[in-house]
Design a protein around this motif. Structure first.
Motif, short mmCIF file in Angstrom:
data_model
loop_
_atom_site.label_atom_id
_atom_site.label_comp_id
_atom_site.label_asym_id
_atom_site.label_seq_id
_atom_site.Cartn_x
_atom_site.Cartn_y
_atom_site.Cartn_z
N VAL A 1 0.86 -1.16 -0.05
CA VAL A 1 0.06 -0.04 0.08
C VAL A 1 0.93 1.16 -0.06
CG1 VAL A 1 -1.84 1.27 1.38
CG2 VAL A 1 -2.01 -1.21 1.28
N GLY B 1 0.71 5.66 -0.01
CA GLY B 1 -0.16 6.86 0.02
C GLY B 1 0.12 8.06 -0.96
N SER C 1 5.33 12.19 -1.78
CA SER C 1 4.53 10.91 -2.20
C SER C 1 5.21 10.19 -3.45
CB SER C 1 3.20 11.24 -2.30
OG SER C 1 2.75 12.09 -3.61
N VAL D 1 -3.35 4.87 -2.42
CA VAL D 1 -4.55 5.45 -2.00
C VAL D 1 -4.63 6.82 -1.61
CG1 VAL D 1 -5.71 5.53 0.38
CG2 VAL D 1 -4.76 3.14 -0.44
N TYR D 2 -5.49 7.55 -2.21
CA TYR D 2 -5.48 8.81 -2.17
C TYR D 2 -6.93 9.28 -1.25
CZ TYR D 2 -5.75 13.70 -3.58
OH TYR D 2 -5.47 15.15 -3.45
N PRO E 1 -6.74 11.36 6.07
CA PRO E 1 -5.71 10.45 5.45
C PRO E 1 -5.13 9.28 6.08
CG PRO E 1 -5.17 12.74 4.85
CD PRO E 1 -6.58 12.85 5.77
N LEU F 1 -5.41 5.35 5.14
CA LEU F 1 -4.10 4.50 4.90
C LEU F 1 -4.00 3.42 5.99
CD1 LEU F 1 -1.64 7.47 4.33
CD2 LEU F 1 -2.25 5.58 2.62
N ALA G 1 -4.30 -0.59 4.78
CA ALA G 1 -2.82 -1.41 5.33
C ALA G 1 -3.04 -2.60 6.25
CB ALA G 1 -1.73 -0.34 5.72
N ILE H 1 3.28 -0.76 4.17
CA ILE H 1 2.62 0.33 3.64
C ILE H 1 3.88 1.24 3.39
CG2 ILE H 1 2.23 0.92 6.18
CD1 ILE H 1 -0.01 2.89 4.67
N VAL I 1 4.92 5.17 2.90
CA VAL I 1 4.53 6.74 3.21
C VAL I 1 5.69 7.52 2.94
CG1 VAL I 1 2.37 6.34 4.50
CG2 VAL I 1 4.63 6.88 5.60
N SER J 1 2.51 10.42 7.98
CA SER J 1 3.59 9.43 8.17
C SER J 1 3.59 9.25 9.85
CB SER J 1 5.07 9.92 7.85
OG SER J 1 5.25 11.08 8.26
N VAL K 1 0.52 7.01 10.83
CA VAL K 1 0.73 5.66 10.30
C VAL K 1 1.54 4.95 11.18
CG1 VAL K 1 1.26 4.19 8.60
CG2 VAL K 1 -0.29 6.15 8.17
#
Length: 281
Positions: free
Chosen positions: A146, A148, A155, A176-177, A232, A236, A240, A246, A248, A265, A268
């Motif tokens: 995954v 972001g 990004s 993923v947006y 976001p 995410l 994930a 994932i 980022v 970040s 996450v």
């Protein structure tokens, strides 16, 4: 030239989970490994005797972890560094000679939910290379990588890393947006269909630009696009859960961004839904 991974070790369950993950990756990519143990000198006496004992203890810990790495069947290049110093500063220095820093999911502070967050957050904010933070192993439910996407340079770095990772592993890439309509408390009724439609169009354009060129570079790569109306971090983390990884992006290292990793970040990393890689801008 083969890659070099720096793996932080301290003998804990968390660091050994990271060690196992890093060694498996190193075997797959024929990478060399450097195990790093740092004896934290924050509360040590500055006397030569205390520092000498701390260095000896660090070297003993390192020897044990190298032996443990060999017991896992790793036969590649595996060296070690044992130092006495500040863990964040020492890992930052080690990151200058690494292609990837790999850490276990330590809280590292009784202020784990505060501004600075976990020790891994601090390392990711200051490192000179991508940083992988590995939680305790759990069954993988969704075999995907995954990433972001938000249209930023950071990004784009994350997408490049994630696409290469997914291609190497033979897994699909889930891009993923996440977006939210403008929030004006009490005036939600002003959200028109046109506004929501334009927001979604902008999201579709950003994700299309973000993955542009990947099909040419990785013709076998399956790319899944997810546009989510959600904050976001929540989007995410949800995408994930149970994933292989994932990725980022982080901000650059200049000025205050050296201390501020970025809310996405950071969030996450605090949630750690699966192994998380933070790439450098």
């Amino acid at each position: 030239m083969s890659e070099n991974y720096v793996i932080g070790v301290d003998g804990s369950e968390q660091s050994r989970a990271a060690l196992a993950w890093g060694l498996e990756r190193a075997k797959q990519r024929n990478a060399s490994v450097e195990l790093l143990h740092v004896a934290d000198d924050s509360f040590l006496s500055e006397s030569v005797a205390f520092l000498s004992e701390a260095q000896a203890a660090s070297e003993a810990m390192l020897k044990t972890e190298i032996e443990y790495a060999r017991s896992l069947g790793f036969e590649g290049v595996c060296k070690g560094t044992a130092v006495v110093g500040h863990p964040i500063a020492e890992v930052e220095e080690a990151s200058k000679r690494a292609d990837l820093v790999i850490l276990g999911a330590h809280a590292g502070s009784r202020f784990a939910g505060s501004f600075f967050g976990t020790r891994a957050v601090k390392v990711a904010a200051t490192a000179h290379c991508p940083v992988a933070v590995i939680p305790a192993p759990e069954p993988v439910e969704h075999k995907t990588v995954v990433v972001g996407i938000d249209g930023s340079e950071a990004s784009q770095k994350a997408i490049a890393f994630a696409a290469e990772e997914a291609s190497t592993r033979g897994l699909p890439l889930t891009a993923v947006y996440a977006w939210m309509p403008p929030l004006t408390p009490g005036l939600e009724y002003l959200w028109s269909e046109e506004l929501v439609s334009s927001q979604r169009s902008a999201a579709e354009e950003a994700i299309a630009i973000g993955v542009a060129g990947l099909a040419t570079r990785y013709p076998e790569l399956e790319i899944r696009r997810e546009i989510v109306q959600s904050p976001p971090v929540a989007a995410l983390v949800d995408a994930a859960r149970g994933a292989e990884m994932i990725v980022v992006g982080s901000r650059g290292r200049g000025g205050i961004s050296r201390l501020l990793l970025g809310s996405v970040s950071h969030g996450v990393l605090q949630a750690l839904p699966c192994p998380v890689v933070v790439t450098r801008s």
